[in-house]
Design an enzyme around this catalytic site. Structure first.
Site, PDB file in Angstrom:
ATOM      1  CB  ALA A 124      -0.920  -0.009   1.204  1.00 36.43           C
ATOM      2  NE  ARG A 126      -1.843   1.379   5.521  1.00 35.05           N
ATOM      3  CZ  ARG A 126      -2.726   0.723   4.790  1.00 35.05           C
ATOM      4  NH1 ARG A 126      -3.257   1.308   3.722  1.00 35.05           N
ATOM      5  NH2 ARG A 126      -3.098  -0.504   5.122  1.00 35.05           N
ATOM      6  CE1 TYR A 127       1.865  -0.176   6.542  1.00 32.74           C
ATOM      7  CE2 TYR A 127       0.668  -1.128   4.682  1.00 32.74           C
ATOM      8  CZ  TYR A 127       0.757  -0.841   6.035  1.00 32.74           C
ATOM      9  OH  TYR A 127      -0.247  -1.222   6.886  1.00 32.74           O
ATOM     10  CB  THR A 128       5.944   2.054  -1.107  1.00 30.99           C
ATOM     11  OG1 THR A 128       4.832   2.796  -1.622  1.00 30.99           O
ATOM     12  CG2 THR A 128       5.568   0.579  -1.044  1.00 30.99           C
TER      13      THR A 128
END
Length: 817
Positions: A124, A126-128
């Site tokens: 997602a 928001r993580y990368t």
């Protein structure tokens, strides 16, 4: 109450036919998808969402040497300012631009899980995290220097670039794919080094001299990020010529021998856009269904070092047989359908490779021209200021006195303008000048800056005033991009396996290849032409339409290349077995087999092997001659290669192969012949025009040229069937450029000479008439006569028929001449 079309109801509702409304609405939607979503711009190779992501990342300061930022930040910036669509679509696009298995040269540097070749999705947003690669920054280089046009964003609150400056040819090196309404694009990626070489070739070559064969020589085909193999070049040639083609891709494999006699097929590279997991599942299913036999085990040993799929083969099974089954039944062999569709000025168009390269070059010319104009104006403005400061330092006492005597800043400014002849900009700069600028060192700095500015201004004006200099700047920048980011080709292009298998299946035999004046090509077995005596009428050799005539004939074999020399100075190669066999039919149009340009036709066919020869000697109808090293003809394809530059209206008449120390006999239609040594013609490059070989009389033209050899004679044949042999000793050696001596006594009865061939006693000749009649004769049937003799009748012709051409068959080695 009957309502009229288009008149408002109750002041608000406009009645329209449903069919018309649906038609217009769907067309509007289709154009929106085509222009604003699915197709790339031919200049920068980007779709709108890709362009907006890159520009948003630049605005966020995400350079290659800065810290990463969350992907969600990039997506939000793009969506909020420029692309008001779904966040998942924006993120998916950014992910693809970061995948080294999707993009040959990724533009986005992703940190975190950005998916895999197994088809695993990216984490997602928001993580990368992400930032631009250095090569990605080149897409935006100089965007702040008025290099491209701008337009309002979706709510007209901001301006966005309509196209990026694109210092690298992104459309070609990274390709593009997309499905619009009623059309689609599928452009393969290429190697940056090869694309830059092709661009430099276009820069260095006049437009009318550009040759698709030369582009193919520098840019042989796509280069996929996953490596693998490309089988054959026909699909590449079609795509480069027309914008459409089908390329066969194959994974890279090798066979390993293990312990205890075990054999393994190891796959290390797979075709482009093939999902590795799906490939393994397909192999497993075929093994389970028994459609692929001989497989004991299948495992995926891929790791961070690279891809590795291992297939264990039964001991009693040939691994090559299993490999052929894998190619046939799985995605290990796939096709890439090339559709070079891109937008030009907002309109979709299928592009040839030359058009794609030229569009990028023209875009760079526009960018560099606008950038130079911007820098020129900036330099001129600064030079004007510095000139004022230097002038002020020269009269500093007057300047200080004027300023001290002024009551206000405006009064001082007006005084500088009116009394000391400064411009308004110079006066403002003087008033803003700090006292430290009055030192001698500062004065030297100003003078040095002014000298540099004047030098820059001169250089900018030269660039703007000279297209050659402008192109040299573009070429220099391209070569720098190549030096910094170029790498070796990943995809290997090999000959199509089908070509090899077909050649293995076809027995080698001597054939007669015939080309009609209307462009129909066909072949027949040489054995079908029985040997006839002198004066025979021949047999019907080829079926021709009314008013069609035989133009060329050559003898070769089914396994040998036949070289086709064209009117535009190009040479193309074609295998003998590719030519359709027909006993009575017209054959097939030559354009089905070779890549002829508009208005181009084949003027000479040569089927003799080149073993032992070093040079090809060309002579044109107008007597221009040239010698070319045979190494220039290596690796020829049906795309062809230019071998001689020609004057307008001139054509190649004959080509012979030489050893480097041969005597040549050049013969004209009106019966003149010149014997000269090939050393009179120094070897030249492929595009050179040559030098004068023979001086021609009015309305005369060259019909042949042969190599002088011991034990051989020049055999002459006239259009009315007269022929003879003459000794080479009757022609004295002369310098090139002379008019020569008489070689045959011509009259209305004999007609003009149609050809001259070097023959030996045991040779045979296959002659063909303009109406398609062929005759095969022994050379010994032709009398040996003096060079001033008329000759004797070699072939009796029907009324109105004439000899078109002939080819000599050597009974010793089966080669033609």
């Amino acid at each position: 109450m009957e309502e009229k079309k288009g008149e408002p109801l109750f002041g608000k509702v406009v009645p329209l036919p449903l069919v018309e409304e649906i038609k217009h609405s769907y067309l509007d939607y289709a154009m929106s998808v085509i222009v604003g979503r699915a197709l790339p711009d031919a200049r920068d190779g980007l779709k709108p969402v890709q362009r907006r992501i890159l520009y948003a990342m630049m605005e966020l300061g995400l350079r290659h040497n800065t810290a990463y930022k969350k992907s969600a930040r990039v997506v939000g910036e793009t969506m909020g300012k420029y692309h008001p669509h779904g966040d998942s679509a924006i993120y998916d696009t950014m992910v693809r631009m970061a995948q080294d298995f999707s993009m040959r040269y990724p533009l986005v540097d992703g940190q975190g899980n950005f998916g895999s070749i197994d088809g695993d999705p990216a984490a997602a947003m928001r993580y990368t995290e992400a930032r631009l690669y250095e090569i990605g920054e080149l897409m935006l280089a100089d965007i702040d220097q008025d290099t491209v046009d701008w337009g309002p964003n979706f709510d007209e609150s901001l301006q966005e670039p309509l196209c990026l400056p694109a210092m690298l040819p992104n459309l070609l090196i990274n390709g593009s794919s997309g499905i619009a309404v009623g059309m689609a694009t599928n452009i393969p990626p290429h190697n940056l080094v090869e694309v830059v070489d092709a661009l430099c070739y276009l820069i260095d070559t006049e437009p009318e001299q550009v040759d698709i064969g030369e582009i193919l020589f520098r840019m042989p085909g796509p280069d996929f990020p996953t490596g693998g193999l490309i089988l054959g070049r026909d699909g590449i040639i079609d795509a480069y010529r027309t914008g459409r083609g089908k390329i066969t891709m194959r994974g890279r494999t090798h066979i390993e021998e293990g312990k205890r006699g075990k054999t393994f097929i190891v796959i290390t590279e797979i075709p482009y856009m093939v999902n590795k997991t799906n490939l393994i599942e397909t192999i497993a299913k075929n093994v389970q269904d028994k459609t692929i036999d001989g497989v004991m085990d299948l495992r995926d040993e891929s790791d961070r070092e690279g891809l590795r799929i291992v297939i264990e083969v039964n001991r009693d099974t040939d691994p090559n047989l299993v490999l052929r089954q894998l190619y046939r039944r799985t995605q290990l062999q796939s096709t890439f359908g090339v559709i070079n569709l891109a937008l030009i000025d907002g309109y979709p168009k299928e592009l040839s490779i030359e058009e794609m390269l030229n569009i990028f070059l023209n875009h760079r010319r526009s960018v560099v021209r606008r950038r130079t104009q911007f820098r020129l104006e900036k330099a001129e403005a600064r030079a004007h200021i510095v000139e004022g400061l230097v002038k002020a330092l020269d009269i500093i006492d007057e300047v200080i006195a004027l300023i001290r005597g002024s009551a206000t800043t405006e009064e001082a400014k007006e005084g500088l303008i009116s009394k000391l002849d400064f411009s308004e900009a110079q006066a403002q700069a003087i008033l803003e000048m700090r006292l430290q600028r009055l030192t001698g060192l500062e004065r030297e700095k100003l003078e040095a800056e002014l000298a540099q500015l004047l030098s820059d201004i001169e250089r900018y004006q030269t660039i703007l005033g000279n297209p050659k200099v402008l192109d040299s700047v573009i070429k220099e920048e391209l070569l720098e991009v190549k030096r910094r980011f170029g790498n070796e080709r990943k995809t290997e292009i090999i000959d199509a396996v089908e070509d090899v298998s077909i050649e293995d299946l076809i027995p080698e035999s001597d054939i007669v290849v015939v080309l009609s004046r209307d462009g129909y090509l066909r072949r027949k077995d040489l054995q079908e032409y029985t040997l006839q005596g002198r004066g025979g009428k021949g047999r019907k050799g080829t079926a021709l339409q009314e008013e069609d005539e035989v133009a060329l004939v050559a003898v070769t074999s089914t396994h040998r290349d036949i070289y086709l020399f064209t009117s535009k100075g190009r040479v193309l190669a074609l295998k003998g077995y590719v030519i359709p066999e027909s006993k009575t039919g017209r054959g097939k149009l030559i354009n089905r087999f070779v890549a002829l340009e508009e208005g181009e036709r084949v003027v000479t066919m040569h089927g003799r092997a080149v073993d032992g020869a070093k040079y090809a000697f060309f002579i044109t109808l107008r007597g221009t001659a040239k010698r070319l090293d045979l190494s220039e003809l290596e690796n020829l394809t049906r795309a062809g290669r230019r071998v001689m530059g020609l004057d307008e209206g001139d054509e190649i008449s004959q080509i012979v192969l030489t050893s480097g120390d041969d005597h040549l006999l050049i013969v004209t239609a009106q019966g003149q012949a010149l014997r000269t040594h090939e050393s009179e013609f120094r070897p030249m490059g492929r595009t050179a025009r040559g030098v004068r070989g023979i001086r021609l009389r009015k309305n005369d033209y060259v019909i042949g040229c042969d190599v002088v050899a011991n034990g051989r004679w020049p055999l002459l044949l006239s259009e009315n069937g007269f022929g003879k042999r003459t000794k080479y000793d009757e022609f004295s050696l002369r310098h090139r450029g002379g008019s020569g001596v008489i070689v045959m006594n011509l009259s209305d009865r004999t007609g003009l000479i149609v050809g001259c061939w070097s023959v030996a006693e045991g040779d045979e000749i296959v002659a063909i008439t303009s109406r398609g009649r062929m005759i095969r004769l022994a050379v010994s049937e032709s009398p040996v006569l003096g060079r001033t003799a008329m000759g004797s009748i070699m072939m009796r012709l029907d009324e109105g028929d004439t000899v078109a051409t002939a080819s000599v068959v050597s009974t010793e080695d089966g080669e033609d001449d």
